[in-house]
Scaffold this active site. Structure first.
Site, PDB file in Angstrom:
ATOM      1  N   ASP A  26       0.903  -0.749   0.065  1.00  0.00           N
ATOM      2  CA  ASP A  26       0.497   0.391  -0.286  1.00  0.00           C
ATOM      3  C   ASP A  26       0.837   1.115   0.041  1.00  0.00           C
ATOM      4  O   ASP A  26       1.720   1.510   0.689  1.00  0.00           O
ATOM      5  CB  ASP A  26      -0.983  -0.048   1.052  1.00  0.00           C
ATOM      6  CG  ASP A  26      -2.127   1.317   1.672  1.00  0.00           C
ATOM      7  OD1 ASP A  26      -2.148   1.281  -0.448  1.00  0.00           O
ATOM      8  OD2 ASP A  26      -1.783   1.631   2.449  1.00  0.00           O
ATOM      9  N   ASP A  28      -0.140   5.148   0.690  1.00  0.00           N
ATOM     10  CA  ASP A  28      -0.258   5.824   1.656  1.00  0.00           C
ATOM     11  C   ASP A  28       0.031   5.260   3.270  1.00  0.00           C
ATOM     12  O   ASP A  28      -1.507   4.725   3.728  1.00  0.00           O
ATOM     13  CB  ASP A  28      -1.499   6.862   1.781  1.00  0.00           C
ATOM     14  CG  ASP A  28      -1.077   8.470   2.263  1.00  0.00           C
ATOM     15  OD1 ASP A  28      -0.970   8.551   2.889  1.00  0.00           O
ATOM     16  OD2 ASP A  28      -1.986   9.716   1.695  1.00  0.00           O
ATOM     17  N   ASP A 225      -1.646  -0.996   5.666  1.00  0.00           N
ATOM     18  CA  ASP A 225      -2.123   0.092   7.741  1.00  0.00           C
ATOM     19  C   ASP A 225      -2.778   0.015   8.215  1.00  0.00           C
ATOM     20  O   ASP A 225      -3.395   0.472   8.985  1.00  0.00           O
ATOM     21  CB  ASP A 225      -0.750   1.626   7.325  1.00  0.00           C
ATOM     22  CG  ASP A 225      -1.810   2.103   6.219  1.00  0.00           C
ATOM     23  OD1 ASP A 225      -2.064   1.970   5.358  1.00  0.00           O
ATOM     24  OD2 ASP A 225      -1.980   3.448   6.861  1.00  0.00           O
TER      25      ASP A 225
END
Length: 345
Positions: A26, A28, A225
């Site tokens: 991922d 961001d 995240d």
């Protein structure tokens, strides 16, 4: 294919970049935040790639093209080429192309990333509901997308035109805080039309399929995240995942995670790719779980740390095992917070 319910973090004697052939990263909250590289990200990814691990940057944001994303990553020092970037625009374009003939017109409500992905699949982007589109596709169009574009989608969808969405993320991080994401704009059209789109982005299967097809990964590791996109997507795809604590998920949320949101591994940041992962073992004496000197168990429905180690992250791993094993669907974030106070996390 879904994995069995995970009741504790996994261990790995090998470093993760040796145990898996491809990292599905991922962006961001994992690689960068606010457009700037997260601490230790550059050196960790360079080292992993140089040791033979394939890096694939996987994003639900359909606004930018792979070339634009790769240019941004390269500017930050990350090893990235356009072929290393997989977007939800590409995933939804493949989904549409499997249902429409080549050359079909598609009304685009979004940015350049969607247009490029549609053309790659032999489809023709158009701008108006009056252009006789065979489908509507909606993706994040940036903070300045005009309200009239949502109205255009509503006109076409209300007429019965098939509707697709790149992703359904309700929010997107910005430099000033949390902003409305594509899912919020999709909700506007849904409320107006009463319809529901076919969606492609994480955690849904089309995004995982697109990533595997483009990378050829045999032993992929999802690195994210967010529990509800990255980790859930890995669970749905039947692959392992690494949660890093550099983004939106807090340790308390991790302990309270429902079965489909539990990662195989947890680490502070992308340095976790370069390290083995410690064993979380059942402690026969206490009936709890032990990791790196820490022992955690559930006592009277509360999480308790009974012994102390040197590395707080090992304490978190032990707490995960206690919470996930004893609490069924997880513990409350409030109960998790009490146990975490001793770890300083």
């Amino acid at each position: 294919m879904n994995q069995p319910v995970r009741t504790r973090p996994e261990s790995s004697r090998q470093s993760l970049n040796e145990a898996y052939d491809t990292a599905l990263l991922d962006l961001d909250g994992v690689v960068y935040a606010g457009g700037e590289a997260i601490d230790h990200a550059v050196e960790s990814l360079v080292t992993a790639r140089d040791a033979g691990m394939r890096l694939a940057y996987v994003t639900n944001n359909a606004l930018r093209t792979p070339e634009a994303v790769a240019e941004h990553l390269t500017r930050l020092g990350m090893p990235a080429a356009p072929d290393d970037v997989i977007t939800s625009a590409q995933a939804v374009a493949r989904l549409i192309s499997e249902q429409l003939p080549k050359g079909a017109r598609v009304l685009v409500i979004g940015g350049e990333g969607l247009r490029v992905a549609l053309r790659e699949r032999g489809l023709t982007p158009v701008d108006s509901a009056d252009d006789d589109p065979a489908a509507v596709v909606q993706g994040y169009g940036g903070p300045d997308m005009p309200w009239a574009r949502l109205a255009e989608a509503g006109y076409a969808v209300a007429r019965g035109v098939p509707w697709f969405a790149s992703n359904l993320d309700l929010t997107i991080p910005s430099g000033r805080g949390i902003a409305p994401g594509n899912g919020a704009a999709v909700e506007v059209v849904r409320i107006v039309t009463g319809k529901t789109p076919q969606a492609a982005g994480k955690p849904l299967p089309p995004m995982h399929r697109e990533t595997v097809l483009r990378t050829g990964a045999q032993r992929p590791l999802v690195v994210g995240d967010r529990l509800d996109t990255d980790i859930e997507g890995a669970y749905a795809g039947g692959v392992d995942s690494l949660l890093v604590l550099t983004g939106v998920t807090t340790p308390a949320q991790l302990l309270a995670a429902e079965p489909g949101h539990r990662p195989a591994y947890v680490d502070r940041d992308l340095r976790g790719l370069l390290a083995p992962q410690p064993e979380v073992a059942l402690d026969e004496a206490s009936g709890g779980f032990r990791c790196g000197g820490w022992t955690a168990r559930v006592a009277q429905r509360a999480l308790v740390l009974e012994s102390e180690g040197k590395e707080p992250l090992d304490g978190l791993r032990a707490l995960c095992a206690a919470a996930w094993s004893e609490a069924g669907d997880g513990v409350s974030e409030a109960d998790a917070g009490k146990a975490l106070a001793r770890l300083g996390l």
